[in-house]
Design an enzyme around this catalytic site. Structure first.
Site: not given
Ligand code: DQA
Length: 143
Positions: A9-10, A17, A22, A73, A76, A97, A99, A106
């Site tokens: 998501p997102n 964003r 990011y 990835n 959240a 995985e 990020h 964080r």
């Molecule tokens: C994320 C880190 C997560 O905590 C966050 O909710 C994201 C992006 C990252 O790529 O740094 O949406 O996965």
């Protein structure tokens, strides 16, 4: 060699964003860099993004026998999703995985991670380059 790349998501909002966290690279930009590296390594990539937990579970659930590895990835959902964790474990496909940000630097709620324990490895804190590092790591394990 076939690799499935799953973004949660997102992440389609990357570029605009929270760029201080990011970066300014879009998801398409990251995936284009990844595709270039995959082509050089003779790897077939399939990419998928969804904001919906169940769709991510379904795509991973259908991956067995089709893909040799997964780069994910979970965004959240990393911190909340038993369902995505169980899907990765059930698929039995080597999964890395990624990020973009270093979640350890964080908020404390991001320190809970349900998905990493069922992955073969994890890369974080290198922005979009992390996806390329994940591909290299996955290929080193698979080949
Ligand atoms: C994320 C880190 C997560 O905590 C966050 O909710 C994201 C992006 C990252 O790529 O740094 O949406 O996965």
């Amino acid at each position: 060699m076939r690799i499935l790349v799953v973004n949660g998501p997102n992440l389609k909002l990357l570029g605009t964003r929270e760029p201080d966290i990011y970066g300014q690279e879009t998801l398409d930009g990251i995936l284009a860099r990844l595709a270039e590296r995959a082509a050089k390594a003779d790897v077939e990539l399939k990419t998928f993004q969804s904001d919906i937990e169940g769709e991510i579970v379904s795509v991973i659930g259908a991956a067995r026998g089709v893909y040799d590895g997964i780069i994910i990835n979970p965004a959240a959902y990393t911190h909340t999703s038993v369902a995505i964790r169980d899907a990765i474990a059930a698929a039995g496909i080597p999964t890395v995985e990624v990020h973009l940000s270093n979640v350890h630097r964080r908020e404390p709620f991001r320190h809970t991670n349900l998905t990493a324990p069922v992955c073969i490895g994890q890369i974080m804190g290198f922005g979009g380059t992390g996806y390329l590092l994940a591909l290299d790591g996955l290929l080193a394990k698979l080949r």
